[in-house]
Each structure stands twice: as structure tokens, then as C-alpha cells.
Design an enzyme around this catalytic site. Structure first.
Site, PDB file in Angstrom:
ATOM      1  N   LEU A   1       5.062   3.954 -15.527  1.00 14.95           N
ATOM      2  CA  LEU A   1       5.860   3.227 -14.553  1.00 14.95           C
ATOM      3  C   LEU A   1       5.166   3.361 -13.203  1.00 14.95           C
ATOM      4  CD1 LEU A   1       9.612   4.180 -15.242  1.00 14.95           C
ATOM      5  CD2 LEU A   1       8.585   1.918 -15.464  1.00 14.95           C
ATOM      6  N   ASP A   2       5.225   2.311 -12.397  1.00 14.70           N
ATOM      7  CA  ASP A   2       4.646   2.397 -11.058  1.00 14.70           C
ATOM      8  C   ASP A   2       5.253   3.573 -10.304  1.00 14.70           C
ATOM      9  OD1 ASP A   2       3.229   0.130 -11.616  1.00 14.70           O
ATOM     10  OD2 ASP A   2       4.527  -1.216 -10.485  1.00 14.70           O
ATOM     11  N   LYS A   3       4.479   4.154  -9.409  1.00 13.06           N
ATOM     12  CA  LYS A   3       4.953   5.288  -8.621  1.00 13.06           C
ATOM     13  C   LYS A   3       6.277   4.968  -7.930  1.00 13.06           C
ATOM     14  CE  LYS A   3       3.779   8.134  -4.593  1.00 13.06           C
ATOM     15  NZ  LYS A   3       2.804   8.413  -3.519  1.00 13.06           N
TER      16      LYS A   3
ATOM     17  N   ARG B   1       6.326  -7.283 -10.601  1.00 16.49           N
ATOM     18  CA  ARG B   1       6.153  -7.467  -9.155  1.00 16.49           C
ATOM     19  C   ARG B   1       5.315  -8.701  -8.856  1.00 16.49           C
ATOM     20  NH1 ARG B   1       3.991  -1.575  -7.645  1.00 16.49           N
ATOM     21  NH2 ARG B   1       3.961  -2.448  -5.537  1.00 16.49           N
TER      22      ARG B   1
END
Length: 321
Positions: free
Chosen positions: A146-148, A254
Site C-alpha cells: 500500500l502507498d505510504k 490515484r
């Protein structure tokens, strides 16, 4: 910790790839090892290797420039003084895997040029048995990420057997992944699909969405990506979506939502210059949360996990109503 800049190849490492050998010996990523080789910072018996994939032979002397060794030593010291990781929740645990609720602003695994703590630091301390699980030493047990800036459900492998089993499902796109995402603007359609191919920009680390056609002709640029969404709730200037991804491309949701003209709230990378950033600053994180995760276990039984939005995101929705 590495203390010498010369390493002799032993029987265990005989006929191993040079980049893999350096990754293990220096405790760095494989890509970092490849960079050292490309920059002529590594020699084999006083000669520069031809490529990162060169096979090393028993008895050969691998020399790493002293400045590299010193840099690695400093980095290892920094690791020991990293701040304590908090907010990680274990949703479910079995003998073969963990279900994690990752908090926002926490890296999934360590990244080059980023000394921030990572989920893997927490996992290897709490579950040291996963250190040898997976394909890369710096990503123990990590099957997906998962993205930070994002939060939510992740599955972590505790054994090599389940790692391979889960990896195959991700490759075959049979893993079920759903997210709650708040985007800028009011979306009129109750449901839609976004299928723009994705490609990394040549000049930046950003990912870009590529049009599916060029003057009416189908393009073969980029990697295929498919995102579905359903409207959960509409606000005056925002829309809450339940999003399902069929491909796991980097920053997929995103980039797709930006291309759809409705960027994700709180995104500091993929946003429109004309949009108001007021609420992005108030939130101070990405409004992207993995709420549902489903896969089959080693018994071929379907396992599905669901969690609610974090309190911070719930409270934020009360502000934007």
C-alpha cells in the site's frame, strides 16, 4: 554489519549472481546492488564486472569501494535509532499469514533514499520467522503493498509456501481488493470503469495515464490497468467512492482518478493546480483506505476480511458534508 570492503566468495555463494550476492552481503536491495555495479564501485579480482548478472566463483575476491562500506555502516546505525512504529493493527493471524491494518504515513517496506520506518521493521521484530520469506531480503513476507500515505488491509506471508500461493493469485488477478476513496468534485455517474494504461514518466517518478487510442488507433503504450468504482455518497464538492481494482499497478487509483478529472483528496503528487487545496491540508493524509481483501488460503478456502474507515477519515467526512 559489514566491517571489511573485501569479501571472499565461499562455497555457499559459488555460481551466484553478483547482484544477489551483494544484496545479501551488504544488506541492501538488489536494485541498489545493481547501481553499485553500474557505477564501477565493485570489482571481482581487481577487474570490473561486465554486468550485474555475472556469476561469481568460489575463491574470488569481491571488493567494494570503502566509501560505499562507510555509507552502509552509517545507514545501519540509523536503522537502530528509528522512531517507534505505532498504529499497526493485527486483524487476523494464522500459522501461514497475517492480516494487517496498515496506518497511513507508514512505508510498506524500506525504500532507497528514505530513512523512514517501515511496516517490515515492525513485522520482523514481532515475527522474526518471516525474515527469510519472500523474494527479496528487504521485503520479508510482503506479497503486495500500500502507498505510504494510504491505509488499510494487507496480507503478509509467514511462510514461503503461502507467499508463493498468494503471489500466484495476485499475478492471476483473482485477489479481491476494495477501497474507500474520497475524490474532489461531484461525480454524476453512479458507476464507471477507468481503463487508461499506465506508464512511468521519463523525467519524474510519477506515473502517467496514457490514452487508449491515438487518433482513433489503439495504442500499445503503458501497462494495462482497470479500475471500477461505485458512488457511496455525494457531498457538495466531493464524492465518496467504493473502488475495486483488477490490476495492482503503482499509484493506480490515484493516477486513474486524476485522469478522470476527480483527484483523490489529500494527494500531494497527483492533483490539479486549479483545485482548492484547503481540505487536502486539513486532512494531511491520503483519503484512500483498503477496506476489503479476499483470497484463497492453502486449503483453497475463500478468506475475506473487511474493516471500517479509520476514525480520522470518518471525522473528516463530517467536516465536508
Amino acid at each position: 554489519m559489514i566491517s571489511n570492503n573485501t569479501i571472499t566468495v565461499n562455497q555457499e555463494s559459488n555460481k551466484q549472481r553478483l547482484d544477489i550476492f551483494l544484496s545479501a552481503q551488504l544488506d541492501i536491495t538488489r536494485s541498489q546492488a545493481q547501481k553499485l555495479i553500474k557505477q564501477d564501485l565493485v570489482t571481482i579480482d581487481n577487474k570490473l564486472p561486465k554486468k550485474a548478472g555475472d556469476k561469481i566463483i568460489l575463491g574470488q575476491k569481491i571488493e567494494i569501494k570503502k566509501k560505499v562500506v562507510k555509507k552502509i555502516q552509517k545507514k545501519e546505525i540509523k536503522k537502530t535509532i528509528k522512531k517507534k512504529i505505532t498504529g499497526v493493527k493485527i486483524v487476523n493471524e494464522t500459522d501461514s499469514y497475517l492480516i494487517i491494518n496498515k496506518p497511513a504515513n507508514l512505508l510498506t517496506h524500506e525504500a532507497e533514499n528514505n530513512d523512514s520506518p517501515a511496516l517490515t521493521n515492525y513485522l520482523t521484530k514481532k515475527y522474526p520467522e518471516i525474515k527469510g520469506v519472500g523474494e527479496y531480503k528487504d521485503r520479508p513476507g510482503i506479497v503486495h503493498r500500500l502507498d505510504k500515505e494510504a491505509s488499510g488491509l494487507m496480507v503478509v506471508a509467514k511462510t514461503q509456501k503461502i507467499f508463493k500461493h498468494l503471489k500466484k493469485q495476485f499475478q492471476n488477478r483473482t485477489v479481491e481488493k476494495e477501497y474507500f476513496v474520497l475524490v474532489h468534485g461531484k461525480i454524476e455517474a453512479d458507476y464507471d470503469k477507468i481503463n487508461f494504461p499506465l506508464k512511468r514518466s521519463k523525467n519524474t517518478d510519477r506515473i502517467a495515464a496514457i490514452p487508449t487510442t491515438n487518433r482513433g488507433i489503439m495504442t500499445d503504450q503503458g501497462r494495462d490497468a482497470l479500475t471500477e468504482f461505485w458512488v457511496e455518497q455525494r457531498f457538495i464538492n466531493f464524492t465518496l467512492l467504493r473502488v475495486k481494482i483488477h490490476t495492482g499497478r503503482m499509484h493506480q487509483i490515484r493516477v486513474h482518478m486524476l485522469a478522470y478529472n476527480h483527484p483523490v483528496v489529500g494527494d500531494k503528487v497527483y492533483y490539479q493546480k486549479k483545485q482548492s487545496r484547503k481540505y487536502d491540508k486539513i486532512l494531511d493524509r491520503l483519503f484512500l483506505h483498503c477496506t476489503k481483501l479476499g483470497f484463497t488460503d492453502l486449503k483453497k478456502e475463500k478468506q475475506t476480511f473487511e474493516i471500517k474507515l479509520p476514525k480520522k477519515l470518518q471525522d473528516f467526512l463530517k467536516i465536508v458534508k
